[in-house]
Enzyme design. Structure first.
Site, mmCIF file in Angstrom:
data_model
loop_
_atom_site.group_PDB
_atom_site.id
_atom_site.type_symbol
_atom_site.label_atom_id
_atom_site.label_comp_id
_atom_site.label_asym_id
_atom_site.label_seq_id
_atom_site.Cartn_x
_atom_site.Cartn_y
_atom_site.Cartn_z
ATOM 1 N N ALA A 110 0.820 -1.210 0.000
ATOM 2 C CA ALA A 110 0.000 0.000 0.000
ATOM 3 C C ALA A 110 0.857 1.266 0.000
ATOM 4 O O ALA A 110 2.092 1.222 -0.017
ATOM 5 C CB ALA A 110 -0.948 -0.012 1.199
ATOM 6 N N HIS A 111 0.181 2.410 0.035
ATOM 7 C CA HIS A 111 0.825 3.714 -0.067
ATOM 8 C C HIS A 111 1.789 3.991 1.079
ATOM 9 O O HIS A 111 1.568 3.591 2.219
ATOM 10 C CB HIS A 111 -0.234 4.822 -0.116
ATOM 11 N N ASP A 112 2.895 4.657 0.749
ATOM 12 C CA ASP A 112 3.859 5.162 1.737
ATOM 13 C C ASP A 112 4.588 4.073 2.502
ATOM 14 O O ASP A 112 5.168 4.337 3.566
ATOM 15 C CB ASP A 112 3.187 6.128 2.724
#
Length: 287
Positions: free
Chosen positions: A205-207
């Site tokens: 997922a993001h980051d």
């Protein structure tokens, strides 16, 4: 767009949450219980909050007030994301001539950097904002730079919040078929470190930040803002909750649901995950 009124002018460099590791953040604040945490944060530059809370904020912040701080901040974030997309459209691709790209791969026409000897298989999708260092291998169906799952109320409707970061793969990363890696939310790149390998159907997922020589087995789900240190092992079908840190050479067993940080050189098992020794002891006690 959610309405807000500026009470105290100020600057900010990015929108995000208190946990976002960026300087100059504009954050929403809808509950007075987090005022002390916001005031103590060195990363916060501006706050969108309610009129009732605004007076308790440090004088160093720019402050805007709204009846719906989260929606107002999301609207600002969406505007910044639109600016970022314009910037990416102005960046020509840089693809090394030694890269091997299958004709059925889908490479964005702008904002992509691909290094020497990268191998990209059929039906791979590479979106703007993705950087792939030399000698990486992407098997069929890999998707890099997809928008992650982060919702907000925009223009009165629940929507997926646009992302403005990218994805960066360091040297010798190899992703097997149908891995999916989301771009950063607030300007940070999702990072996969050198020589890390991921099995089929992994979602990152993001980051997320992943270190060097990490092994990620099939069907793993790594949620947003997770940090995985060097040489960790994530077993098949494991889930790692957002915002956690997995220490160096830690091991997560098959099917584990990890809800707390995992210390270096330890092994966790189970749902919810606990130390492997405690998990085995518990199994013996109930059989």
């Amino acid at each position: 767009m959610a309405q807000f009124e500026v009470l105290r002018d100020g600057w900010f460099a990015a929108t995000g949450k208190l946990s976002t590791p960026l300087d100059g953040l504009c954050v929403p604040l809808r509950s007075a219980r987090y005022v002390d945490e916001v005031n103590a944060s060195p990363n916060v530059a501006a706050v969108i909050t309610t009129r009732e809370i605004a007076g308790a904020l440090d004088q160093r912040f720019g402050v805007a007030v709204s009846d719906h701080p989260d929606a107002a901040q999301a609207a600002v974030h969406a505007q910044l994301a639109a600016v970022r997309e314009t910037e990416l459209r102005a960046q020509p691709n840089r693809i090394d001539p030694c890269a091997v790209i299958d004709p059925d791969a889908n490479i964005a026409r702008h904002g992509v950097n691909i290094g020497e000897r990268v191998w990209i298989g059929p039906n791979v999708t590479v979106s703007p904002g993705v950087t792939i260092a030399s000698d990486c291998v992407l098997h069929s169906g890999v998707s890099l730079g997809v928008t992650g799952f982060n919702t907000a109320i925009l223009h009165g409707r629940q929507r997926i919040l646009p992302h403005m970061g990218g994805v960066r793969l360091e040297r010798f990363v190899e992703l097997l078929a149908n891995c999916c890696v989301a771009r950063g939310l607030s300007g940070i790149d999702t990072l996969i470190g050198e020589e890390t390998v991921a099995d089929n159907l992994v979602y990152i997922a993001h980051d997320v930040t992943i270190g060097r020589r990490v092994q990620i087995c099939a069907l793993v789900n790594i949620l947003g803002r997770v940090i995985i240190e060097d040489e960790a092992y994530i077993g098949p079908s494991a889930v790692v909750r957002n915002g956690l840190r997995i220490g160096r050479k830690a091991k997560i067993s098959m099917g584990a649901v990890v809800t707390q940080d995992v210390a270096a050189d330890t092994t966790v098992s189970g749902n919810f995950a606990m130390s492997h020794e405690r998990f085995i002891s518990h199994l013996r006690s109930i059989r």
